[in-house]
Write a protein that holds these residues in place. Structure first.
Motif, mmCIF file in Angstrom:
data_model
loop_
_atom_site.group_PDB
_atom_site.id
_atom_site.type_symbol
_atom_site.label_atom_id
_atom_site.label_comp_id
_atom_site.label_asym_id
_atom_site.label_seq_id
_atom_site.Cartn_x
_atom_site.Cartn_y
_atom_site.Cartn_z
ATOM 1 N N GLY A 443 38.085 38.876 47.917
ATOM 2 C CA GLY A 443 38.640 37.835 47.058
ATOM 3 C C GLY A 443 40.051 38.119 46.601
ATOM 4 N N MET A 444 40.684 37.073 46.043
ATOM 5 C CA MET A 444 42.082 37.172 45.638
ATOM 6 C C MET A 444 42.289 38.193 44.529
ATOM 7 S SD MET A 444 44.391 34.213 43.913
ATOM 8 C CE MET A 444 43.302 34.250 42.493
ATOM 9 N N LEU A 445 41.498 38.111 43.447
ATOM 10 C CA LEU A 445 41.701 39.013 42.309
ATOM 11 C C LEU A 445 41.420 40.471 42.675
ATOM 12 C CD1 LEU A 445 40.312 36.883 39.333
ATOM 13 C CD2 LEU A 445 42.690 37.292 39.986
ATOM 14 N N PRO A 446 40.322 40.800 43.407
ATOM 15 C CA PRO A 446 40.147 42.194 43.825
ATOM 16 C C PRO A 446 41.288 42.693 44.719
ATOM 17 C CG PRO A 446 38.076 41.007 44.021
ATOM 18 C CD PRO A 446 39.129 39.990 43.719
ATOM 19 N N THR A 447 41.806 41.820 45.586
ATOM 20 C CA THR A 447 42.917 42.228 46.451
ATOM 21 C C THR A 447 44.165 42.509 45.634
ATOM 22 O OG1 THR A 447 42.037 40.911 48.290
ATOM 23 C CG2 THR A 447 44.352 41.536 48.399
ATOM 24 N N LEU A 448 44.450 41.653 44.652
ATOM 25 C CA LEU A 448 45.601 41.883 43.780
ATOM 26 C C LEU A 448 45.463 43.191 43.020
ATOM 27 C CD1 LEU A 448 46.152 38.282 42.377
ATOM 28 C CD2 LEU A 448 47.827 39.586 43.676
ATOM 29 N N ALA A 449 44.277 43.426 42.455
ATOM 30 C CA ALA A 449 44.053 44.646 41.680
ATOM 31 C C ALA A 449 44.147 45.884 42.567
ATOM 32 C CB ALA A 449 42.689 44.584 40.989
ATOM 33 N N GLY A 450 43.516 45.815 43.743
ATOM 34 C CA GLY A 450 43.559 46.956 44.650
ATOM 35 C C GLY A 450 44.960 47.250 45.150
ATOM 36 N N SER A 451 45.725 46.212 45.447
ATOM 37 C CA SER A 451 47.099 46.405 45.913
ATOM 38 C C SER A 451 47.978 46.984 44.817
ATOM 39 C CB SER A 451 47.674 45.074 46.408
ATOM 40 O OG SER A 451 46.980 44.602 47.536
ATOM 41 N N ALA A 452 47.783 46.519 43.578
ATOM 42 C CA ALA A 452 48.561 47.064 42.468
ATOM 43 C C ALA A 452 48.285 48.557 42.302
ATOM 44 C CB ALA A 452 48.236 46.312 41.185
ATOM 45 N N LEU A 453 47.006 48.943 42.338
ATOM 46 C CA LEU A 453 46.651 50.356 42.210
ATOM 47 C C LEU A 453 47.194 51.164 43.394
ATOM 48 C CD1 LEU A 453 45.129 52.634 40.795
ATOM 49 C CD2 LEU A 453 43.066 51.911 42.023
ATOM 50 N N ALA A 454 47.093 50.599 44.597
ATOM 51 C CA ALA A 454 47.612 51.290 45.777
ATOM 52 C C ALA A 454 49.122 51.469 45.684
ATOM 53 C CB ALA A 454 47.246 50.507 47.043
ATOM 54 N N GLY A 455 49.819 50.492 45.113
ATOM 55 C CA GLY A 455 51.263 50.605 44.943
ATOM 56 C C GLY A 455 51.640 51.769 44.041
ATOM 57 N N VAL A 456 50.871 51.940 42.947
ATOM 58 C CA VAL A 456 51.125 53.053 42.034
ATOM 59 C C VAL A 456 50.911 54.386 42.744
ATOM 60 C CG1 VAL A 456 50.339 54.197 39.924
ATOM 61 C CG2 VAL A 456 50.565 51.705 39.982
ATOM 62 N N LEU A 457 49.804 54.507 43.471
ATOM 63 C CA LEU A 457 49.475 55.759 44.129
ATOM 64 C C LEU A 457 50.474 56.076 45.258
ATOM 65 C CD1 LEU A 457 45.586 55.367 44.371
ATOM 66 C CD2 LEU A 457 46.897 56.713 42.707
ATOM 67 N N LEU A 458 50.869 55.026 46.001
ATOM 68 C CA LEU A 458 51.779 55.242 47.133
ATOM 69 C C LEU A 458 53.155 55.656 46.655
ATOM 70 C CD1 LEU A 458 51.809 55.099 50.197
ATOM 71 C CD2 LEU A 458 52.505 52.715 50.027
ATOM 72 N N LEU A 459 53.664 55.011 45.621
ATOM 73 C CA LEU A 459 54.976 55.380 45.095
ATOM 74 C C LEU A 459 54.955 56.767 44.471
ATOM 75 C CD1 LEU A 459 56.409 52.068 43.555
ATOM 76 C CD2 LEU A 459 56.884 53.121 45.767
ATOM 77 N N ALA A 460 53.848 57.106 43.797
ATOM 78 C CA ALA A 460 53.743 58.443 43.209
ATOM 79 C C ALA A 460 53.690 59.513 44.300
ATOM 80 C CB ALA A 460 52.472 58.517 42.344
ATOM 81 N N ALA A 461 52.978 59.249 45.394
ATOM 82 C CA ALA A 461 52.856 60.221 46.463
ATOM 83 C C ALA A 461 54.175 60.424 47.227
ATOM 84 C CB ALA A 461 51.768 59.785 47.444
#
Length: 463
Positions: A443-461
Protein backbone atom coordinates in the motif's frame (compact mmCIF):
# COMPACT_ATOMS: atom_id res chain seq x y z
CA UNK A 1 -16.45 0.07 -11.38
CA UNK A 2 -18.25 -3.23 -11.76
CA UNK A 3 -15.93 -4.76 -9.17
CA UNK A 4 -17.45 -2.48 -6.55
CA UNK A 5 -20.76 -4.29 -6.62
CA UNK A 6 -21.41 -7.77 -5.23
CA UNK A 7 -23.32 -9.81 -7.79
CA UNK A 8 -25.55 -11.30 -5.10
CA UNK A 9 -27.08 -7.90 -4.47
CA UNK A 10 -30.70 -8.06 -5.46
CA UNK A 11 -31.87 -5.24 -7.65
CA UNK A 12 -35.33 -5.18 -6.18
CA UNK A 13 -34.37 -4.86 -2.49
CA UNK A 14 -36.34 -2.02 -0.93
CA UNK A 15 -34.15 1.07 -0.69
CA UNK A 16 -34.05 2.86 2.66
CA UNK A 17 -35.46 6.29 3.35
CA UNK A 18 -33.26 9.29 2.65
CA UNK A 19 -31.03 10.17 5.62
CA UNK A 20 -31.45 13.24 7.76
CA UNK A 21 -28.83 15.93 7.21
CA UNK A 22 -27.29 15.30 10.64
CA UNK A 23 -26.88 11.60 9.83
CA UNK A 24 -25.34 12.46 6.47
CA UNK A 25 -22.90 14.85 8.16
CA UNK A 26 -21.53 12.01 10.29
CA UNK A 27 -20.98 9.85 7.24
CA UNK A 28 -19.33 12.64 5.25
CA UNK A 29 -17.03 13.35 8.20
CA UNK A 30 -16.08 9.66 8.31
CA UNK A 31 -15.34 9.64 4.58
CA UNK A 32 -13.26 12.81 4.92
CA UNK A 33 -11.15 11.28 7.69
CA UNK A 34 -10.60 7.97 5.87
CA UNK A 35 -10.16 9.20 2.29
CA UNK A 36 -6.52 8.27 1.80
CA UNK A 37 -5.04 7.09 -1.47
CA UNK A 38 -6.36 9.63 -3.94
CA UNK A 39 -9.36 8.95 -6.19
CA UNK A 40 -8.41 5.26 -6.47
CA UNK A 41 -9.14 4.90 -2.76
CA UNK A 42 -11.73 7.62 -2.24
CA UNK A 43 -14.24 6.63 -4.92
CA UNK A 44 -14.48 2.98 -3.79
CA UNK A 45 -14.83 4.21 -0.18
CA UNK A 46 -17.78 6.41 -1.13
CA UNK A 47 -19.30 3.59 -3.15
CA UNK A 48 -19.03 1.21 -0.21
CA UNK A 49 -20.49 3.67 2.29
CA UNK A 50 -23.22 5.25 0.15
CA UNK A 51 -24.26 2.57 -2.36
CA UNK A 52 -23.49 -0.83 -0.88
CA UNK A 53 -23.97 -0.30 2.85
CA UNK A 54 -26.49 2.55 3.20
CA UNK A 55 -28.09 2.52 -0.27
CA UNK A 56 -28.63 6.26 -0.24
CA UNK A 57 -27.88 6.43 -3.96
CA UNK A 58 -28.32 3.79 -6.65
CA UNK A 59 -25.55 2.16 -8.64
CA UNK A 60 -26.51 3.66 -12.00
CA UNK A 61 -26.90 7.16 -10.61
CA UNK A 62 -23.56 6.88 -8.75
CA UNK A 63 -21.75 5.93 -11.97
CA UNK A 64 -23.58 8.61 -13.92
CA UNK A 65 -22.43 11.22 -11.39
CA UNK A 66 -18.86 9.89 -11.53
CA UNK A 67 -18.80 9.94 -15.33
CA UNK A 68 -19.62 13.62 -15.48
CA UNK A 69 -17.48 14.66 -12.53
CA UNK A 70 -14.61 13.25 -14.58
CA UNK A 71 -15.48 15.76 -17.29
CA UNK A 72 -15.13 18.70 -14.92
CA UNK A 73 -11.93 20.49 -13.91
CA UNK A 74 -10.84 19.86 -10.33
CA UNK A 75 -10.67 16.84 -8.01
CA UNK A 76 -13.30 14.38 -9.22
CA UNK A 77 -13.67 12.57 -5.89
CA UNK A 78 -14.55 15.75 -4.01
CA UNK A 79 -16.92 16.82 -6.76
CA UNK A 80 -18.58 13.42 -6.58
CA UNK A 81 -19.10 13.97 -2.85
CA UNK A 82 -20.60 17.42 -3.53
CA UNK A 83 -22.83 15.97 -6.25
CA UNK A 84 -24.21 13.20 -4.02
CA UNK A 85 -24.64 15.60 -1.10
CA UNK A 86 -26.56 17.93 -3.43
CA UNK A 87 -28.76 15.06 -4.64
CA UNK A 88 -29.66 14.16 -1.06
CA UNK A 89 -30.03 17.57 0.61
CA UNK A 90 -29.85 20.28 -2.04
CA UNK A 91 -27.27 23.07 -1.72
CA UNK A 92 -26.68 22.66 2.01
CA UNK A 93 -26.02 18.95 1.48
CA UNK A 94 -23.47 19.69 -1.23
CA UNK A 95 -21.72 22.25 0.97
CA UNK A 96 -21.55 19.88 3.92
CA UNK A 97 -20.27 16.97 1.83
CA UNK A 98 -17.65 19.01 -0.02
CA UNK A 99 -16.31 20.82 3.05
CA UNK A 100 -16.09 17.73 5.23
CA UNK A 101 -14.39 15.81 2.42
CA UNK A 102 -11.50 18.27 2.23
CA UNK A 103 -11.30 19.82 5.72
CA UNK A 104 -9.42 17.04 7.61
CA UNK A 105 -6.72 16.82 4.96
CA UNK A 106 -6.40 20.61 4.72
CA UNK A 107 -5.82 20.92 8.48
CA UNK A 108 -3.23 18.13 8.44
CA UNK A 109 -1.53 19.69 5.41
CA UNK A 110 -1.31 23.06 7.16
CA UNK A 111 0.42 21.49 10.15
CA UNK A 112 2.81 19.50 7.96
CA UNK A 113 3.66 22.58 5.86
CA UNK A 114 4.49 24.53 9.03
CA UNK A 115 6.72 21.74 10.30
CA UNK A 116 8.38 21.54 6.89
CA UNK A 117 9.47 25.19 6.81
CA UNK A 118 10.54 25.16 10.48
CA UNK A 119 12.43 21.87 10.58
CA UNK A 120 12.87 20.79 6.97
CA UNK A 121 16.59 21.62 6.90
CA UNK A 122 17.42 19.35 9.84
CA UNK A 123 19.52 16.32 8.74
CA UNK A 124 16.97 13.81 10.00
CA UNK A 125 14.07 15.54 8.22
CA UNK A 126 16.12 15.88 5.04
CA UNK A 127 16.88 12.15 5.16
CA UNK A 128 13.19 11.33 5.67
CA UNK A 129 12.19 13.40 2.65
CA UNK A 130 15.02 11.85 0.62
CA UNK A 131 13.27 8.51 1.03
CA UNK A 132 9.78 9.95 0.57
CA UNK A 133 10.74 11.36 -2.83
CA UNK A 134 11.59 7.87 -4.08
CA UNK A 135 8.19 6.59 -2.93
CA UNK A 136 6.40 9.51 -4.58
CA UNK A 137 8.06 8.68 -7.90
CA UNK A 138 6.90 5.07 -7.57
CA UNK A 139 3.34 6.16 -6.71
CA UNK A 140 3.17 8.46 -9.74
CA UNK A 141 4.38 5.64 -12.01
CA UNK A 142 1.82 3.29 -10.45
CA UNK A 143 -0.90 5.86 -11.22
CA UNK A 144 0.38 6.05 -14.79
CA UNK A 145 0.18 2.26 -15.18
CA UNK A 146 -3.26 2.03 -13.53
CA UNK A 147 -4.85 4.81 -15.58
CA UNK A 148 -3.11 3.64 -18.75
CA UNK A 149 -4.54 0.13 -18.46
CA UNK A 150 -8.02 1.58 -18.03
CA UNK A 151 -7.85 4.27 -20.70
CA UNK A 152 -5.69 2.96 -23.55
CA UNK A 153 -8.08 0.40 -25.00
CA UNK A 154 -6.96 0.66 -28.63
CA UNK A 155 -4.34 2.20 -30.89
CA UNK A 156 -6.27 5.43 -31.24
CA UNK A 157 -6.19 6.02 -27.49
CA UNK A 158 -2.50 5.07 -27.34
CA UNK A 159 -1.83 7.58 -30.12
CA UNK A 160 -3.70 10.33 -28.25
CA UNK A 161 -1.63 9.61 -25.13
CA UNK A 162 1.63 9.66 -27.10
CA UNK A 163 0.75 12.91 -28.85
CA UNK A 164 -0.20 14.51 -25.52
CA UNK A 165 3.17 13.52 -24.04
CA UNK A 166 5.10 14.91 -27.03
CA UNK A 167 3.02 18.08 -26.99
CA UNK A 168 3.66 18.90 -23.33
CA UNK A 169 7.25 17.62 -23.05
CA UNK A 170 8.85 18.42 -26.38
CA UNK A 171 6.67 21.21 -27.80
CA UNK A 172 5.67 22.98 -24.55
CA UNK A 173 1.99 23.08 -25.58
CA UNK A 174 -0.14 24.50 -22.73
CA UNK A 175 -1.93 21.85 -20.67
CA UNK A 176 -5.44 23.38 -21.12
CA UNK A 177 -5.02 23.33 -24.90
CA UNK A 178 -4.04 19.64 -24.83
CA UNK A 179 -7.18 18.78 -22.87
CA UNK A 180 -9.37 20.90 -25.16
CA UNK A 181 -7.97 19.26 -28.29
CA UNK A 182 -8.35 15.77 -26.79
CA UNK A 183 -11.99 16.40 -25.88
CA UNK A 184 -12.70 17.79 -29.34
CA UNK A 185 -11.01 14.75 -30.90
CA UNK A 186 -13.19 12.39 -28.89
CA UNK A 187 -16.36 14.31 -29.68
CA UNK A 188 -15.63 14.36 -33.43
CA UNK A 189 -14.32 10.79 -33.35
CA UNK A 190 -17.64 9.54 -32.02
CA UNK A 191 -19.28 10.91 -35.16
CA UNK A 192 -16.68 9.56 -37.61
CA UNK A 193 -15.63 6.24 -36.02
CA UNK A 194 -17.82 5.58 -32.98
CA UNK A 195 -16.45 2.04 -32.48
CA UNK A 196 -13.00 3.47 -31.69
CA UNK A 197 -14.19 6.17 -29.31
CA UNK A 198 -17.10 4.53 -27.52
CA UNK A 199 -16.91 2.36 -24.43
CA UNK A 200 -15.21 4.81 -22.11
CA UNK A 201 -13.55 3.23 -19.10
CA UNK A 202 -16.00 5.13 -16.96
CA UNK A 203 -19.07 3.60 -18.53
CA UNK A 204 -21.65 1.61 -16.67
CA UNK A 205 -20.52 -1.87 -17.60
CA UNK A 206 -22.14 -5.14 -16.57
CA UNK A 207 -23.37 -4.23 -13.09
CA UNK A 208 -26.28 -4.87 -10.80
CA UNK A 209 -28.97 -2.20 -10.90
CA UNK A 210 -28.98 -1.32 -7.22
CA UNK A 211 -31.44 1.46 -6.46
CA UNK A 212 -31.05 3.90 -3.61
CA UNK A 213 -33.10 6.36 -1.61
CA UNK A 214 -32.39 9.14 -4.14
CA UNK A 215 -33.80 7.03 -6.98
CA UNK A 216 -37.07 6.37 -5.17
CA UNK A 217 -37.39 10.04 -4.21
CA UNK A 218 -36.83 11.00 -7.85
CA UNK A 219 -39.45 8.52 -9.06
CA UNK A 220 -41.95 10.00 -6.59
CA UNK A 221 -41.26 13.51 -7.89
CA UNK A 222 -39.71 14.71 -4.62
CA UNK A 223 -36.45 16.05 -6.09
CA UNK A 224 -37.50 19.18 -7.93
CA UNK A 225 -33.97 20.64 -7.67
CA UNK A 226 -32.75 18.01 -10.16
CA UNK A 227 -34.73 19.63 -12.96
CA UNK A 228 -33.17 22.74 -14.55
CA UNK A 229 -35.30 25.89 -14.65
CA UNK A 230 -35.01 28.99 -16.81
CA UNK A 231 -33.36 30.99 -14.05
CA UNK A 232 -31.15 28.27 -12.62
CA UNK A 233 -27.92 29.09 -14.47
CA UNK A 234 -28.13 32.92 -14.11
CA UNK A 235 -28.90 32.57 -10.40
CA UNK A 236 -25.97 30.21 -9.70
CA UNK A 237 -23.56 32.36 -11.71
CA UNK A 238 -24.72 35.52 -9.92
CA UNK A 239 -24.17 33.91 -6.51
CA UNK A 240 -21.07 31.77 -6.93
CA UNK A 241 -18.83 33.80 -9.24
CA UNK A 242 -18.61 36.65 -6.68
CA UNK A 243 -18.06 34.09 -3.88
CA UNK A 244 -15.19 32.55 -5.85
CA UNK A 245 -13.52 35.58 -7.45
CA UNK A 246 -14.59 38.37 -5.09
CA UNK A 247 -11.75 37.74 -2.59
CA UNK A 248 -9.23 37.56 -5.46
CA UNK A 249 -10.33 40.94 -6.83
CA UNK A 250 -10.33 42.45 -3.34
CA UNK A 251 -6.77 41.23 -2.71
CA UNK A 252 -5.67 42.61 -6.08
CA UNK A 253 -7.20 45.99 -5.19
CA UNK A 254 -5.58 46.05 -1.74
CA UNK A 255 -2.10 44.67 -2.54
CA UNK A 256 -1.53 45.39 -6.23
CA UNK A 257 -1.09 43.14 -9.24
CA UNK A 258 2.53 42.19 -8.44
CA UNK A 259 1.98 40.95 -4.87
CA UNK A 260 2.39 37.28 -4.02
CA UNK A 261 -1.22 37.24 -2.82
CA UNK A 262 -2.54 38.38 -6.20
CA UNK A 263 -0.25 35.92 -7.98
CA UNK A 264 -1.54 33.05 -5.81
CA UNK A 265 -5.18 34.02 -6.32
CA UNK A 266 -4.83 34.51 -10.05
CA UNK A 267 -2.68 31.44 -10.75
CA UNK A 268 -4.67 28.93 -8.72
CA UNK A 269 -7.98 30.32 -9.96
CA UNK A 270 -6.70 29.49 -13.44
CA UNK A 271 -5.72 26.01 -12.22
CA UNK A 272 -9.26 25.50 -10.95
CA UNK A 273 -10.52 25.99 -14.50
CA UNK A 274 -8.01 23.76 -16.32
CA UNK A 275 -7.24 20.94 -13.87
CA UNK A 276 -8.87 18.17 -15.93
CA UNK A 277 -7.73 14.69 -15.05
CA UNK A 278 -7.01 15.21 -11.35
CA UNK A 279 -3.92 16.13 -9.39
CA UNK A 280 -1.36 13.99 -11.22
CA UNK A 281 -2.28 15.46 -14.58
CA UNK A 282 -1.76 19.08 -13.55
CA UNK A 283 1.19 18.74 -11.17
CA UNK A 284 3.88 19.00 -13.84
CA UNK A 285 2.31 22.23 -15.08
CA UNK A 286 2.04 23.64 -11.55
CA UNK A 287 5.56 22.51 -10.66
CA UNK A 288 7.08 24.19 -13.69
CA UNK A 289 5.20 27.43 -13.03
CA UNK A 290 5.93 27.47 -9.27
CA UNK A 291 9.61 26.64 -9.78
CA UNK A 292 10.54 28.36 -13.03
CA UNK A 293 8.04 31.20 -13.55
CA UNK A 294 7.36 32.41 -10.00
CA UNK A 295 10.42 31.06 -8.16
CA UNK A 296 8.32 30.01 -5.17
CA UNK A 297 9.88 26.57 -4.73
CA UNK A 298 12.94 24.51 -5.66
CA UNK A 299 12.29 21.43 -7.84
CA UNK A 300 12.85 18.98 -4.99
CA UNK A 301 10.42 20.86 -2.77
CA UNK A 302 7.55 20.22 -5.17
CA UNK A 303 8.20 16.50 -4.79
CA UNK A 304 8.30 16.97 -1.00
CA UNK A 305 4.90 18.65 -1.17
CA UNK A 306 3.38 15.77 -3.10
CA UNK A 307 4.85 13.38 -0.53
CA UNK A 308 3.07 15.32 2.23
CA UNK A 309 -0.19 15.33 0.25
CA UNK A 310 0.07 11.55 -0.26
CA UNK A 311 0.12 11.02 3.54
CA UNK A 312 -3.00 13.07 4.26
CA UNK A 313 -6.69 12.27 3.74
CA UNK A 314 -8.55 14.21 1.09
CA UNK A 315 -7.74 15.13 -2.52
CA UNK A 316 -4.12 14.96 -3.70
CA UNK A 317 -4.65 18.43 -5.14
CA UNK A 318 -4.01 19.60 -1.55
CA UNK A 319 -0.39 19.77 -2.69
CA UNK A 320 -1.40 23.16 -4.11
CA UNK A 321 -2.05 24.28 -0.54
CA UNK A 322 1.59 23.44 0.24
CA UNK A 323 2.73 25.53 -2.74
CA UNK A 324 0.60 28.50 -1.64
CA UNK A 325 1.91 28.19 1.92
CA UNK A 326 5.57 28.18 0.84
CA UNK A 327 5.05 31.05 -1.60
CA UNK A 328 3.46 33.31 1.02
CA UNK A 329 5.88 32.19 3.76
CA UNK A 330 8.87 33.30 1.64
CA UNK A 331 7.25 36.55 0.52
CA UNK A 332 5.62 37.51 3.81
CA UNK A 333 6.56 41.19 3.77
CA UNK A 334 5.70 42.78 7.13
CA UNK A 335 3.63 39.80 8.28
CA UNK A 336 4.89 36.99 10.47
CA UNK A 337 6.05 34.30 7.99
CA UNK A 338 3.95 31.53 9.55
CA UNK A 339 0.87 33.77 9.54
CA UNK A 340 1.57 34.75 5.93
CA UNK A 341 2.03 31.11 4.97
CA UNK A 342 -1.24 30.14 6.66
CA UNK A 343 -3.08 32.93 4.83
CA UNK A 344 -1.48 31.84 1.55
CA UNK A 345 -2.64 28.29 2.19
CA UNK A 346 -6.16 29.50 2.99
CA UNK A 347 -6.30 31.62 -0.18
CA UNK A 348 -5.09 28.66 -2.25
CA UNK A 349 -7.73 26.41 -0.72
CA UNK A 350 -10.43 28.98 -1.42
CA UNK A 351 -9.68 29.48 -5.10
CA UNK A 352 -8.98 25.77 -5.65
CA UNK A 353 -12.09 24.26 -4.04
CA UNK A 354 -14.77 26.96 -4.26
CA UNK A 355 -15.08 26.39 -8.03
CA UNK A 356 -15.89 22.71 -7.34
CA UNK A 357 -19.14 23.80 -5.68
CA UNK A 358 -19.81 26.22 -8.52
CA UNK A 359 -19.41 23.53 -11.22
CA UNK A 360 -21.70 21.06 -9.45
CA UNK A 361 -24.42 23.49 -8.44
CA UNK A 362 -24.39 25.05 -11.92
CA UNK A 363 -24.28 21.86 -13.97
CA UNK A 364 -25.98 19.32 -11.72
CA UNK A 365 -29.53 19.64 -13.12
CA UNK A 366 -28.25 19.61 -16.71
CA UNK A 367 -25.98 16.62 -15.99
CA UNK A 368 -29.02 14.75 -14.67
CA UNK A 369 -30.77 15.48 -17.95
CA UNK A 370 -27.85 14.23 -20.08
CA UNK A 371 -27.80 10.56 -19.15
CA UNK A 372 -26.39 8.30 -21.83
CA UNK A 373 -24.93 11.05 -24.02
CA UNK A 374 -22.47 9.08 -26.17
CA UNK A 375 -20.61 12.09 -27.58
CA UNK A 376 -19.72 13.35 -24.11
CA UNK A 377 -18.61 9.87 -23.05
CA UNK A 378 -16.34 9.70 -26.11
CA UNK A 379 -14.88 13.10 -25.27
CA UNK A 380 -14.22 11.87 -21.74
CA UNK A 381 -12.44 8.78 -23.05
CA UNK A 382 -10.14 10.87 -25.25
CA UNK A 383 -9.41 13.29 -22.40
CA UNK A 384 -8.51 10.39 -20.13
CA UNK A 385 -6.13 9.04 -22.79
CA UNK A 386 -4.47 12.47 -23.07
CA UNK A 387 -4.17 12.59 -19.28
CA UNK A 388 -2.06 9.40 -19.48
CA UNK A 389 0.42 11.27 -21.67
CA UNK A 390 0.44 14.23 -19.30
CA UNK A 391 1.06 11.97 -16.30
CA UNK A 392 3.90 10.36 -18.24
CA UNK A 393 5.46 13.82 -18.49
CA UNK A 394 4.98 14.27 -14.74
CA UNK A 395 6.65 10.92 -14.01
CA UNK A 396 9.59 11.88 -16.21
CA UNK A 397 9.85 15.31 -14.55
CA UNK A 398 9.90 13.76 -11.09
CA UNK A 399 12.38 11.06 -12.12
CA UNK A 400 14.82 13.62 -13.49
CA UNK A 401 14.72 15.71 -10.31
CA UNK A 402 14.78 12.78 -7.89
CA UNK A 403 17.50 10.61 -9.44
CA UNK A 404 19.80 13.29 -10.92
CA UNK A 405 21.40 16.22 -9.09
CA UNK A 406 21.66 18.35 -12.26
CA UNK A 407 19.12 18.82 -15.03
CA UNK A 408 19.56 21.09 -18.03
CA UNK A 409 16.86 22.70 -20.15
CA UNK A 410 17.29 22.43 -23.90
CA UNK A 411 15.05 23.67 -26.66
CA UNK A 412 11.35 24.43 -26.09
CA UNK A 413 11.66 23.71 -22.37
CA UNK A 414 12.71 20.03 -22.63
CA UNK A 415 14.72 18.87 -19.62
CA UNK A 416 17.62 16.43 -19.94
CA UNK A 417 19.74 15.05 -17.09
CA UNK A 418 23.47 15.40 -16.61
CA UNK A 419 24.28 11.68 -16.57
CA UNK A 420 27.35 12.11 -14.37
CA UNK A 421 25.18 13.71 -11.66
CA UNK A 422 23.16 10.55 -10.97
CA UNK A 423 22.50 9.87 -7.28
CA UNK A 424 22.83 6.08 -6.95
CA UNK A 425 21.14 6.15 -3.54
CA UNK A 426 18.05 7.86 -4.95
CA UNK A 427 18.02 5.48 -7.92
CA UNK A 428 18.26 2.47 -5.60
CA UNK A 429 15.44 3.70 -3.37
CA UNK A 430 13.25 4.51 -6.36
CA UNK A 431 13.69 1.02 -7.82
CA UNK A 432 12.91 -0.55 -4.44
CA UNK A 433 9.78 1.60 -4.05
CA UNK A 434 8.58 0.68 -7.55
CA UNK A 435 9.04 -3.02 -6.80
CA UNK A 436 7.08 -2.56 -3.57
CA UNK A 437 4.19 -0.75 -5.29
CA UNK A 438 4.02 -2.46 -8.68
CA UNK A 439 5.14 -6.03 -7.94
CA UNK A 440 4.51 -6.65 -4.25
CA UNK A 441 1.31 -4.54 -4.21
CA UNK A 442 2.29 -2.89 -0.93
CA UNK A 443 0.00 0.00 0.00
CA UNK A 444 0.82 3.67 -0.40
CA UNK A 445 1.28 4.57 3.29
CA UNK A 446 3.50 1.54 4.13
CA UNK A 447 5.62 2.31 1.05
CA UNK A 448 5.99 5.95 2.08
CA UNK A 449 6.93 4.98 5.63
CA UNK A 450 9.36 2.28 4.52
CA UNK A 451 11.02 4.57 1.98
CA UNK A 452 11.41 7.34 4.54
CA UNK A 453 13.08 4.95 6.99
CA UNK A 454 15.27 3.51 4.22
CA UNK A 455 16.33 7.04 3.27
CA UNK A 456 17.51 7.71 6.82
CA UNK A 457 19.45 4.45 7.01
CA UNK A 458 20.98 4.82 3.52
CA UNK A 459 22.17 8.38 4.09
CA UNK A 460 23.58 7.45 7.50
CA UNK A 461 25.44 4.46 6.04
CA UNK A 462 26.90 6.51 3.17
CA UNK A 463 28.02 9.29 5.52
Amino acid sequence: MSAFVSQDKAADVQAPAAPALTEAMKVWAKIGLLSFGGPAGQIPLMHKELVEERRWIGEQRFLHALNYCMLLPGPEAQQLAIYIGWLLHRTIGGLVAGILFVLPGALVMLVLSSLYVLYGDMPLVEALFFGVKAAVLAIVIEALVRIGRRALKNRVMVSIAALAFIAIYALNVPFPLIILLAGLTGWLGDRVAPALFSGSAHGKGDIADIKGAVDLMFERGELAHLRPTKWHAPRIVAIWLPIWLGPVLLIWWLTGSASVWTEIGRFFSLMAVVTFGGAYAVLAYVAQAAVQSFGWLAPGEMVDGLGLAETTPGPLILVLQFVGFIAAFRHSGSLDPLLAGSLGALLTLWVTFTPCFFWIFLGGPYIEALRGNKALSAALGAITAAVVGVIMNLALWFALHVIFREVHAMGLGMNVPVVSSIDWRAALLSCAAMIAVLKLKIGMLPTLAGSALAGVLLLAASG
